[in-house]
Design an enzyme around this catalytic site. Structure first.
Site, PDB file in Angstrom:
ATOM      1  N   GLY A 185       0.784  -0.901  -0.303  1.00 20.70           N
ATOM      2  CA  GLY A 185      -0.161  -0.054  -0.072  1.00 20.70           C
ATOM      3  C   GLY A 185       0.729   1.221  -0.052  1.00 20.70           C
ATOM      4  O   GLY A 185       2.127   1.384   0.058  1.00 20.70           O
ATOM      5  N   GLY A 220       1.995   3.352   1.563  1.00 23.65           N
ATOM      6  CA  GLY A 220       2.994   4.229   2.801  1.00 23.65           C
ATOM      7  C   GLY A 220       2.915   5.205   3.924  1.00 23.65           C
ATOM      8  O   GLY A 220       3.373   5.876   4.535  1.00 23.65           O
ATOM      9  N   ARG A 221       3.743   6.287   2.263  1.00 22.37           N
ATOM     10  CA  ARG A 221       4.086   7.781   2.301  1.00 22.37           C
ATOM     11  C   ARG A 221       3.640   8.154   1.347  1.00 22.37           C
ATOM     12  O   ARG A 221       4.166   9.736   1.509  1.00 22.37           O
ATOM     13  CB  ARG A 221       5.247   7.647   2.643  1.00 22.37           C
ATOM     14  CG  ARG A 221       6.337   7.183   1.471  1.00 22.37           C
ATOM     15  CD  ARG A 221       7.958   7.745   1.308  1.00 22.37           C
ATOM     16  NE  ARG A 221       8.371   6.347   0.619  1.00 22.37           N
ATOM     17  CZ  ARG A 221       9.660   6.852   0.429  1.00 22.37           C
ATOM     18  NH1 ARG A 221      10.588   7.867   1.444  1.00 22.37           N
ATOM     19  NH2 ARG A 221      10.691   5.647  -0.744  1.00 22.37           N
ATOM     20  N   ASP A 228       8.128   5.544   8.395  1.00 24.99           N
ATOM     21  CA  ASP A 228       7.410   7.038   9.254  1.00 24.99           C
ATOM     22  C   ASP A 228       6.909   7.711   8.148  1.00 24.99           C
ATOM     23  O   ASP A 228       6.297   9.046   8.559  1.00 24.99           O
ATOM     24  CB  ASP A 228       8.960   8.260   9.888  1.00 24.99           C
ATOM     25  CG  ASP A 228       9.700   7.981   8.554  1.00 24.99           C
ATOM     26  OD1 ASP A 228       9.481   7.681   7.320  1.00 24.99           O
ATOM     27  OD2 ASP A 228      10.849   8.577   8.883  1.00 24.99           O
ATOM     28  N   GLY A 229       6.315   7.498   6.517  1.00 26.74           N
ATOM     29  CA  GLY A 229       6.238   8.001   5.782  1.00 26.74           C
ATOM     30  C   GLY A 229       5.980   8.961   5.119  1.00 26.74           C
ATOM     31  O   GLY A 229       5.796   9.972   4.546  1.00 26.74           O
ATOM     32  N   ARG A 247       3.738  14.608  -7.195  1.00 28.03           N
ATOM     33  CA  ARG A 247       3.212  13.291  -8.561  1.00 28.03           C
ATOM     34  C   ARG A 247       2.049  13.412  -9.257  1.00 28.03           C
ATOM     35  O   ARG A 247       0.822  13.868  -8.841  1.00 28.03           O
ATOM     36  CB  ARG A 247       3.896  11.854  -7.946  1.00 28.03           C
ATOM     37  CG  ARG A 247       5.046  11.786  -7.410  1.00 28.03           C
ATOM     38  CD  ARG A 247       5.051   9.955  -7.436  1.00 28.03           C
ATOM     39  NE  ARG A 247       4.688   9.724  -6.238  1.00 28.03           N
ATOM     40  CZ  ARG A 247       4.741   8.037  -6.567  1.00 28.03           C
ATOM     41  NH1 ARG A 247       6.111   8.017  -6.550  1.00 28.03           N
ATOM     42  NH2 ARG A 247       3.548   7.263  -6.028  1.00 28.03           N
ATOM     43  N   ASP A 250       4.961  -3.937  -7.288  1.00 27.06           N
ATOM     44  CA  ASP A 250       4.196  -2.716  -6.972  1.00 27.06           C
ATOM     45  C   ASP A 250       4.353  -1.149  -6.939  1.00 27.06           C
ATOM     46  O   ASP A 250       3.793  -0.547  -6.885  1.00 27.06           O
ATOM     47  CB  ASP A 250       4.300  -2.871  -4.990  1.00 27.06           C
ATOM     48  CG  ASP A 250       5.511  -2.872  -4.499  1.00 27.06           C
ATOM     49  OD1 ASP A 250       6.558  -3.902  -4.882  1.00 27.06           O
ATOM     50  OD2 ASP A 250       6.058  -2.039  -3.966  1.00 27.06           O
ATOM     51  N   ASP A 276       7.283   5.035  -9.475  1.00 24.98           N
ATOM     52  CA  ASP A 276       8.423   4.863  -8.231  1.00 24.98           C
ATOM     53  C   ASP A 276       9.766   4.860  -8.770  1.00 24.98           C
ATOM     54  O   ASP A 276      10.356   4.524  -8.994  1.00 24.98           O
ATOM     55  CB  ASP A 276       7.738   3.663  -7.430  1.00 24.98           C
ATOM     56  CG  ASP A 276       6.921   4.005  -6.784  1.00 24.98           C
ATOM     57  OD1 ASP A 276       6.267   4.858  -6.692  1.00 24.98           O
ATOM     58  OD2 ASP A 276       6.622   2.914  -5.913  1.00 24.98           O
TER      59      ASP A 276
HETATM   60  P1  AMP Z   1       9.252   0.941  -2.781  1.00 29.98           P
HETATM   61  O1  AMP Z   1      10.537   0.061  -2.391  1.00 29.98           O
HETATM   62  O2  AMP Z   1       9.321   2.476  -2.298  1.00 29.98           O
HETATM   63  O3  AMP Z   1       8.304   0.709  -3.538  1.00 29.98           O
HETATM   64  O4  AMP Z   1       8.055   0.463  -0.980  1.00 29.98           O
HETATM   65  C1  AMP Z   1       7.704  -0.707  -0.587  1.00 29.98           C
HETATM   66  C2  AMP Z   1       6.946  -0.110   0.171  1.00 29.98           C
HETATM   67  O5  AMP Z   1       7.105   0.642   1.306  1.00 29.98           O
HETATM   68  C3  AMP Z   1       5.806   0.843  -0.249  1.00 29.98           C
HETATM   69  O6  AMP Z   1       4.568   0.532   0.067  1.00 29.98           O
HETATM   70  C4  AMP Z   1       5.973   2.109   0.233  1.00 29.98           C
HETATM   71  O7  AMP Z   1       4.861   2.725   0.842  1.00 29.98           O
HETATM   72  C5  AMP Z   1       6.613   1.450   2.021  1.00 29.98           C
HETATM   73  N1  AMP Z   1       7.300   2.308   2.177  1.00 29.98           N
HETATM   74  C6  AMP Z   1       8.452   3.022   1.384  1.00 29.98           C
HETATM   75  N2  AMP Z   1       9.216   3.664   2.646  1.00 29.98           N
HETATM   76  C7  AMP Z   1       8.207   5.138   3.300  1.00 29.98           C
HETATM   77  C8  AMP Z   1       8.343   5.078   4.422  1.00 29.98           C
HETATM   78  N3  AMP Z   1       9.361   5.748   4.714  1.00 29.98           N
HETATM   79  N4  AMP Z   1       7.604   4.970   5.068  1.00 29.98           N
HETATM   80  C9  AMP Z   1       6.149   4.807   5.115  1.00 29.98           C
HETATM   81  N5  AMP Z   1       6.473   2.984   3.770  1.00 29.98           N
HETATM   82  C10 AMP Z   1       7.316   3.239   3.335  1.00 29.98           C
HETATM   83 MG    MG Z   2       6.768   1.458  -4.195  1.00 31.92          MG
END
Ligand code: AMP
Ligand code: MG
Length: 522
Positions: free
Chosen positions: A101, A103-104, A136-137, A194, A274, A284
């Site tokens: 989902g 997450g941030r 931390d989002g 974005r 994702d 992303d």
């Molecule tokens: P990514 O590898 O950037 O595509 O992230 C994978 C997952 O981790 C996704 O669900 C992101 O929303 C979550 N995520 C990455 N960094 C953070 C963060 N600092 N805080 C919350 N969720 C994160």
């Molecule tokens: Mg991602």
């Protein structure tokens, strides 16, 4: 700004989570959760894309205002915004990871511009959501700057991508262990806004499918067809045939996107499902990188250094794997899996054709003959073994006359003097083959050069250039970002006075963090 018109179809038409707010949880039977951005201390605009602002109908005079920074840092929602985080899952590095989902990332809403186009606005780094898990989002300036610059650069290169409206620093500190080596430090926080017609990913479809929630999956598919693929929805196909045509279209768009990446030397770095857009957009931007010396085995992502799953030369194969996961997720909606197999076949055919177009365009040929595939493969092998800069080589190739020139005209593209010396005979031979091929080609020299210059950029966002802009921005000097953004607006033009942006990677950047080593920490 107050003139932005919103039509928030995703949250209006689809099932949402009854609970609001950021409490961490598994969210079932719902495709999103309503959650507000967490306000930040002192938002300041670092950079914006004038093109994206114009696309949205935001007047230039409204951009450098406190209001703008407040709105696009998530501090001050404007009328019509209904913030939410999307619920999706994903395969990460080949393994099903369950619910991930946003997450941030928090979507503010879907705007409709004067031309009637739908553009969703999404803040990345806007604070915790139900999908933040233990994180931390938030996002740091270095990764936000990289996303902002690269997505705009990709657009100007003609590569399908999400866009970026703004880059705003938050005035807050975010702690990250950049190389995961036990050295956490405080870094400036930032938020990118974005912009894309849709941020749906393969993972949005995979999650309800793996949970066996077919009604939810079906609702999402029907919605996506209606909103994001209106031409298909109106094409006369119905039921399973319509869904089959849609899957084939997703395959086709993904193939074309990857072919563009291969043409310009872009390595995504984290092609998890994702991070694969259902619209075939590059999405992303994390530990991505650009090819300097041509190396199909190169990955910028330190997390991937051992497996090299997401290396430059594997991207076409990985996209196919990802599409197979999407096909698996969609299969309960098909009585007969054959159309899904046909979609995957269509991916291969589309990619093969696009690759051949790349060969013809990059070499400046009227068409790609079967023997040209070998001509290109042999060149790539040479570029790899002799450690030659991809961007400089192809651009230089357009300029020279292979009938009369020897490879020393391309000296600037080599990283290693000894390897260059050793490779001169092989390059001389290859150039002779190329000259003979050009002789048999209908394009004139002028046409050939025009074709090559339109396919081989002069300027790409070399990793070290982004890193230099980051280091300056962290010291409070944003001029490096503005200058890079401007150079990358016209990547195929020679820009007199800006030759430094087109040079090969300097030696100091060869093995440096941020320049060749990047992590997912962002
Ligand atoms: P990514 O590898 O950037 O595509 O992230 C994978 C997952 O981790 C996704 O669900 C992101 O929303 C979550 N995520 C990455 N960094 C953070 C963060 N600092 N805080 C919350 N969720 C994160
Ligand atoms: Mg991602």
């Amino acid at each position: 700004m107050h003139r932005l018109h919103f039509d928030n179809s995703f949250i209006r038409e689809l099932p949402g989570d009854p609970e609001t707010g950021p409490r961490q949880r598994q969210v079932r039977y719902a495709l999103f959760s309503r959650v507000k951005p967490t306000p930040v201390a002192a938002p300041r605009l670092v950079a914006h894309s004038a093109e994206v602002a114009a696309l949205l109908g935001i007047a230039p005079k409204n951009i450098d205002t406190t209001d703008f920074a407040q709105v696009f840092a998530g501090n001050a929602p404007i009328e019509g915004m209904q913030p939410f985080a999307a619920n999706y899952g994903g395969h990460q590095f080949g393994h099903w990871a369950g619910q991930l989902g946003d997450g941030r990332a928090i979507s503010l809403g879907e705007t409709i511009n004067a031309a009637g186009e739908r553009w969703e606005l999404q803040l990345k780094g806007a604070g915790p959501t139900p999908y933040s898990r233990s994180a931390d989002g938030r996002a740091v300036l270095r990764s936000s700057l990289r996303e902002f610059l690269c997505s705009e650069a990709m657009h100007h290169l003609g590569v399908p991508t999400t866009r970026a409206l703004s880059l705003i620093t938050t005035g807050e500190t975010v702690v990250r262990d950049m190389l995961y080596d036990g050295n956490p430090r405080g870094e400036p926080g930032a938020i990118v806004c974005r912009v894309a017609p849709s941020f749906l990913r393969f993972g949005n479809f995979e999650l309800p499918a793996t949970r066996g929630d077919l009604p939810l999956l079906e609702q999402l598919v029907d919605f996506t067809l209606r909103r994001d693929f209106p031409a298909l929805a109106d094409s006369g196909h119905r039921g399973e045939a319509l869904r089959a045509a849609w899957f084939a279209e997703v395959c086709e768009r993904s193939a074309k996107m990857i072919a563009h990446w291969m043409r310009v030397g872009f390595v995504h770095g984290v092609m998890n499902t994702d991070n694969m857009s259902i619209l075939g957009l590059t999405i992303d931007y994390g530990p991505y990188g650009w090819i300097d010396d041509y190396d199909p085995g190169w990955t910028p992502n330190t997390t991937d250094a051992r497996g090299r799953r997401y290396a430059f030369g594997r991207q076409a194969e990985i996209a196919y794997w990802n599409l197979s996961q999407l096909a698996r997720a969609l299969s309960p909606l098909f009585d007969d899996p054959e159309p899904l197999h046909a979609g995957l076949e269509h991916y291969i055919d589309t990619y093969t054709a696009a690759d051949r177009r790349n060969i013809a365009a990059k070499l400046g040929l009227g068409e790609c003959r079967d023997s040209d595939v070998k001509l290109m493969a042999d060149l790539q092998h040479l570029l790899h073994t002799a450690e030659v800069d991809m961007t400089l080589f192809f651009r230089g190739l357009a300029d020279l006359d292979p009938m009369v020139t020897d490879p020393t005209a391309l000296n600037d593209a080599f990283y290693d003097i000894q390897k260059r010396q050793d490779a001169i005979p092989a390059f001389t031979q290859w150039l002779a083959r190329y000259a003979a091929r050009l002789d048999a080609d209908p394009l004139s020299t002028t046409e050939r050069r025009t074709r090559m210059r339109a396919a081989n950029p002069r300027y790409v966002l070399r990793n070290y250039l982004a890193q230099q802009a980051i280091e300056r921005a962290e010291q409070g000097d944003n001029s490096g970002i503005h200058e890079l953004l401007d150079v990358l607006r016209h990547p195929y033009d020679d820009q007199p006075g800006r030759e430094t942006f087109a040079q090969r990677r300097p030696d100091w950047a060869r093995n440096r963090a941020g320049c060749s080593l990047l992590s997912c920490s962002s």
